[in-house]
Design a protein around this motif. Structure first.
Motif, mmCIF file in Angstrom:
data_model
loop_
_atom_site.group_PDB
_atom_site.id
_atom_site.type_symbol
_atom_site.label_atom_id
_atom_site.label_comp_id
_atom_site.label_asym_id
_atom_site.label_seq_id
_atom_site.Cartn_x
_atom_site.Cartn_y
_atom_site.Cartn_z
ATOM 1 N N ILE A 158 -12.055 2.057 2.640
ATOM 2 C CA ILE A 158 -11.405 2.569 1.423
ATOM 3 C C ILE A 158 -11.517 1.531 0.312
ATOM 4 C CG2 ILE A 158 -9.199 3.230 0.388
ATOM 5 C CD1 ILE A 158 -10.380 5.399 2.131
ATOM 6 N N ALA A 159 -11.344 0.251 0.671
ATOM 7 C CA ALA A 159 -11.459 -0.816 -0.334
ATOM 8 C C ALA A 159 -12.870 -0.855 -0.913
ATOM 9 C CB ALA A 159 -11.094 -2.155 0.299
ATOM 10 N N ARG A 160 -13.886 -0.643 -0.073
ATOM 11 C CA ARG A 160 -15.270 -0.621 -0.559
ATOM 12 C C ARG A 160 -15.504 0.566 -1.490
ATOM 13 N NH1 ARG A 160 -18.736 -2.066 4.956
ATOM 14 N NH2 ARG A 160 -17.910 -4.191 5.220
ATOM 15 N N LEU A 161 -14.915 1.710 -1.130
ATOM 16 C CA LEU A 161 -15.061 2.880 -1.995
ATOM 17 C C LEU A 161 -14.413 2.621 -3.352
ATOM 18 C CD1 LEU A 161 -15.873 5.821 -2.495
ATOM 19 C CD2 LEU A 161 -13.727 6.530 -1.379
ATOM 20 N N GLU A 162 -13.223 2.028 -3.342
ATOM 21 C CA GLU A 162 -12.542 1.728 -4.598
ATOM 22 C C GLU A 162 -13.353 0.733 -5.425
ATOM 23 O OE1 GLU A 162 -7.824 2.418 -3.673
ATOM 24 O OE2 GLU A 162 -8.734 0.581 -2.937
ATOM 25 N N LYS A 163 -14.028 -0.206 -4.754
ATOM 26 C CA LYS A 163 -14.887 -1.151 -5.473
ATOM 27 C C LYS A 163 -16.078 -0.427 -6.084
ATOM 28 C CE LYS A 163 -17.498 -5.452 -4.883
ATOM 29 N NZ LYS A 163 -17.918 -6.504 -3.917
ATOM 30 N N ASP A 164 -16.640 0.552 -5.321
ATOM 31 C CA ASP A 164 -17.790 1.305 -5.819
ATOM 32 C C ASP A 164 -17.442 2.117 -7.064
ATOM 33 O OD1 ASP A 164 -19.430 0.327 -3.846
ATOM 34 O OD2 ASP A 164 -19.236 2.072 -2.528
ATOM 35 N N VAL A 165 -16.262 2.765 -7.042
ATOM 36 C CA VAL A 165 -15.888 3.625 -8.173
ATOM 37 C C VAL A 165 -15.225 2.825 -9.292
ATOM 38 C CG1 VAL A 165 -15.647 5.638 -6.696
ATOM 39 C CG2 VAL A 165 -13.635 4.244 -7.169
ATOM 40 N N GLY A 166 -14.834 1.571 -9.002
ATOM 41 C CA GLY A 166 -14.304 0.706 -10.036
ATOM 42 C C GLY A 166 -12.845 0.888 -10.364
ATOM 43 N N THR A 167 -12.108 1.522 -9.485
ATOM 44 C CA THR A 167 -10.681 1.720 -9.750
ATOM 45 C C THR A 167 -9.956 2.040 -8.453
ATOM 46 O OG1 THR A 167 -9.056 2.923 -11.113
ATOM 47 C CG2 THR A 167 -10.866 4.195 -10.182
ATOM 48 N N ALA A 168 -8.632 1.847 -8.448
ATOM 49 C CA ALA A 168 -7.827 2.164 -7.270
ATOM 50 C C ALA A 168 -7.710 3.671 -7.107
ATOM 51 C CB ALA A 168 -6.442 1.542 -7.398
ATOM 52 N N LEU A 169 -7.784 4.127 -5.873
ATOM 53 C CA LEU A 169 -7.665 5.556 -5.561
ATOM 54 C C LEU A 169 -6.307 5.897 -4.969
ATOM 55 C CD1 LEU A 169 -11.204 6.063 -4.004
ATOM 56 C CD2 LEU A 169 -10.451 6.698 -6.311
ATOM 57 N N PHE A 170 -5.629 4.885 -4.435
ATOM 58 C CA PHE A 170 -4.319 5.102 -3.832
ATOM 59 C C PHE A 170 -3.317 4.094 -4.386
ATOM 60 C CE2 PHE A 170 -7.294 6.608 -0.567
ATOM 61 C CZ PHE A 170 -6.810 7.891 -0.363
ATOM 62 N N SER A 171 -2.097 4.556 -4.545
ATOM 63 C CA SER A 171 -0.975 3.688 -4.887
ATOM 64 C C SER A 171 -0.204 3.455 -3.601
ATOM 65 C CB SER A 171 -0.086 4.354 -5.945
ATOM 66 O OG SER A 171 1.092 3.590 -6.139
ATOM 67 N N ARG A 172 -0.173 2.212 -3.139
ATOM 68 C CA ARG A 172 0.413 1.886 -1.841
ATOM 69 C C ARG A 172 1.736 1.160 -2.017
ATOM 70 N NH1 ARG A 172 -4.896 0.818 -2.352
ATOM 71 N NH2 ARG A 172 -6.409 1.422 -0.746
ATOM 72 N N THR A 173 2.757 1.629 -1.299
ATOM 73 C CA THR A 173 4.033 0.921 -1.222
ATOM 74 C C THR A 173 4.402 0.822 0.250
ATOM 75 O OG1 THR A 173 5.442 2.900 -1.306
ATOM 76 C CG2 THR A 173 4.725 1.973 -3.424
ATOM 77 N N SER A 174 5.493 0.160 0.540
ATOM 78 C CA SER A 174 5.927 0.028 1.941
ATOM 79 C C SER A 174 6.376 1.358 2.517
ATOM 80 C CB SER A 174 7.069 -0.986 2.037
ATOM 81 O OG SER A 174 8.178 -0.572 1.228
ATOM 82 N N ARG A 175 6.658 2.331 1.637
ATOM 83 C CA ARG A 175 7.185 3.613 2.112
ATOM 84 C C ARG A 175 6.221 4.780 1.959
ATOM 85 N NH1 ARG A 175 13.479 3.887 -0.042
ATOM 86 N NH2 ARG A 175 14.247 2.035 1.084
ATOM 87 N N ALA A 176 5.283 4.672 1.047
ATOM 88 C CA ALA A 176 4.456 5.851 0.776
ATOM 89 C C ALA A 176 3.078 5.448 0.283
ATOM 90 C CB ALA A 176 5.138 6.749 -0.259
ATOM 91 N N VAL A 177 2.147 6.363 0.470
ATOM 92 C CA VAL A 177 0.794 6.236 -0.063
ATOM 93 C C VAL A 177 0.556 7.454 -0.947
ATOM 94 C CG1 VAL A 177 -1.667 6.173 0.480
ATOM 95 C CG2 VAL A 177 -0.033 4.961 1.941
ATOM 96 N N ARG A 178 0.225 7.238 -2.207
ATOM 97 C CA ARG A 178 0.022 8.346 -3.139
ATOM 98 C C ARG A 178 -1.341 8.201 -3.819
ATOM 99 N NH1 ARG A 178 5.504 7.013 -3.998
ATOM 100 N NH2 ARG A 178 6.945 8.720 -3.539
#
Length: 297
Positions: free
Chosen positions: A36-56
Motif C-alpha cells: 500500500i505504501a508503494r502504491l501511495e508513492k506511485d500515485v503521489g498521495t496518501a490513499l488512507f487516513s490511519r488512526t489507532s481506531r479507524a482506517v478511512r
C-alpha cells in the motif's frame, strides 16, 4: 501501477482494517502495508487516513476506488475473452440475483442449463437490493444482474432486457375493513394503517412507493422486512397490510396463502413489478454473454 497493489488497496478499502485485509488476501500484514505504501508513492498521495481506531479513505482514495474496480474488472474480462477462444472451458460469472423474481422466470433452470453447457465456469451469485446490484454491474463488480427494475429505473450506461411483469396485489388480514373487496385503490387504505414494506433500495420497494405516489397518499407507518413470505404472514396475523407481486401468492412464491390473509387486486394498472436483466454491453465478458443468450431464449 501493479495490479496486485490495486487488489490490496480494494481489500483495505472494503475491510477498513489492515489486519482483516491482509487475512483476506492471504499475506502478512507487514507485506500488505508495504505494498500500500508503494502504491501511495506511485500515485503521489496518501490513499488512507490511519488512526489507532479507524482506517478511512482519503479524497484520493475515494477517487481511486471505483477506478480500481473497473481496471480489475477489465483485466478479468480480458482473461475471459481469451478463455472464449478455448470454448469457455474455464472462467467466472459474477451474477446478482434479486429475491422478487417474476413467476415465469425460473433462474434455477437457467443456471442449471448454463452449467450443463459450460461446466468449467465458476458461478458467484450474490443477492442484494436492485439498486446496489445495478450499480455493481456499472462499476464492474458484477458481470450481470437480474433486478426488480422497470426500464426507466435502470441506471444510465447499462443495457437491459425485461424478463417479466407481474401485477402488485395487496395482502390484508381477513378482518380488515376492505377484506370483502376484490379491487381497491391504495387511497382507500385507512390513514392509520401500517405498511409492511420490503427492504429499502429494492426494486419492489420503489415500485410500491411509486404506486402510493400515483394514488396521492403517503405509504403510512413502516414495518420493514427482508423476506416476501414473512411480509405475507405478518399481514395475515394483523400486523399491517403489505403489497407484493401476484406470483408470491399464486403457487410460485409462497405456495399457499396463509390462513387469515386476503388478496386484493389494485385498480392501478401501472402497479406492476418488473424484473429485468441488466448488463454493460461495452464491457461484456464471454461468460456473461453466454448467460444472456440462455436468458434471452
Amino acid at each position: 501501477m501493479d495490479l496486485r497493489h490495486l487488489k490490496y488497496f480494494l481489500a483495505v478499502a472494503e475491510a477498513r482494517n489492515f489486519t482483516q485485509a491482509a487475512a483476506s488476501c492471504y499475506v502478512a500484514q507487514s507485506a500488505l502495508s508495504q505494498q500500500i505504501a508503494r502504491l501511495e508513492k506511485d500515485v503521489g498521495t496518501a490513499l488512507f487516513s490511519r488512526t489507532s481506531r479507524a482506517v478511512r479513505l482519503t479524497a484520493a482514495g475515494e477517487l481511486l476506488e471505483p477506478l480500481a474496480r473497473r481496471i480489475l474488472a477489465d483485466v478479468d474480462n480480458a482473461q475471459a475473452a481469451l478463455d472464449d477462444l478455448a470454448g469457455l472451458r474455464r472462467g467466472r460469472l459474477r451474477l446478482g440475483l434479486v429475491q422478487t423474481l417474476a413467476g415465469a422466470i425460473d433462474m434455477v433452470e437457467v443456471m442449471a442449463e448454463y452449467h450443463a453447457l459450460h461446466p468449467g465456469i465458476d458461478f458467484h451469485v450474490v443477492n442484494g437490493p436492485s439498486s446496489e446490484m445495478a450499480a455493481a454491474v456499472l462499476s464492474g463488480g458484477l458481470d450481470v444482474a437480474v433486478v426488480g427494475l422497470a426500464s426507466p429505473q435502470v441506471p444510465g450506461g447499462l443495457d437491459h432486457l425485461v424478463l417479466g411483469r407481474d401485477p402488485l396485489v395487496v395482502i390484508v388480514p381477513s378482518d380488515h375493513d376492505l377484506a370483502d373487496r376484490e379491487v381497491i385503490d391504495l387511497a382507500e387504505l385507512p390513514q392509520s394503517h401500517q405498511l409492511i414494506q420490503f427492504t429499502e433500495g429494492t426494486g419492489l420497494r420503489r415500485q410500491v412507493e411509486a404506486a402510493f405516489a400515483r394514488a396521492g397518499v403517503e405509504p403510512g407507518r413502516h414495518f420493514e422486512v427482508g423476506q416476501l413470505h414473512d411480509m405475507i404472514r405478518l399481514a395475515a396475523r394483523g400486523v399491517g397490510v403489505t403489497v407484493v407481486p401476484r406470483w408470491a401468492v399464486r403457487g410460485v412464491g409462497l405456495g399457499v396463502l396463509p390462513a387469515g390473509a386476503r388478496v386484493l387486486h389494485l385498480a392501478d394498472e401501472a402497479a406492476v413489478h418488473h424484473v429485468s436483466v441488466v448488463y454493460d454491453s461495452k464491457r461484456l465478458a464471454p461468460a456473461a454473454a453466454a448467460f444472456l443468450d440462455i436468458v434471452g431464449r
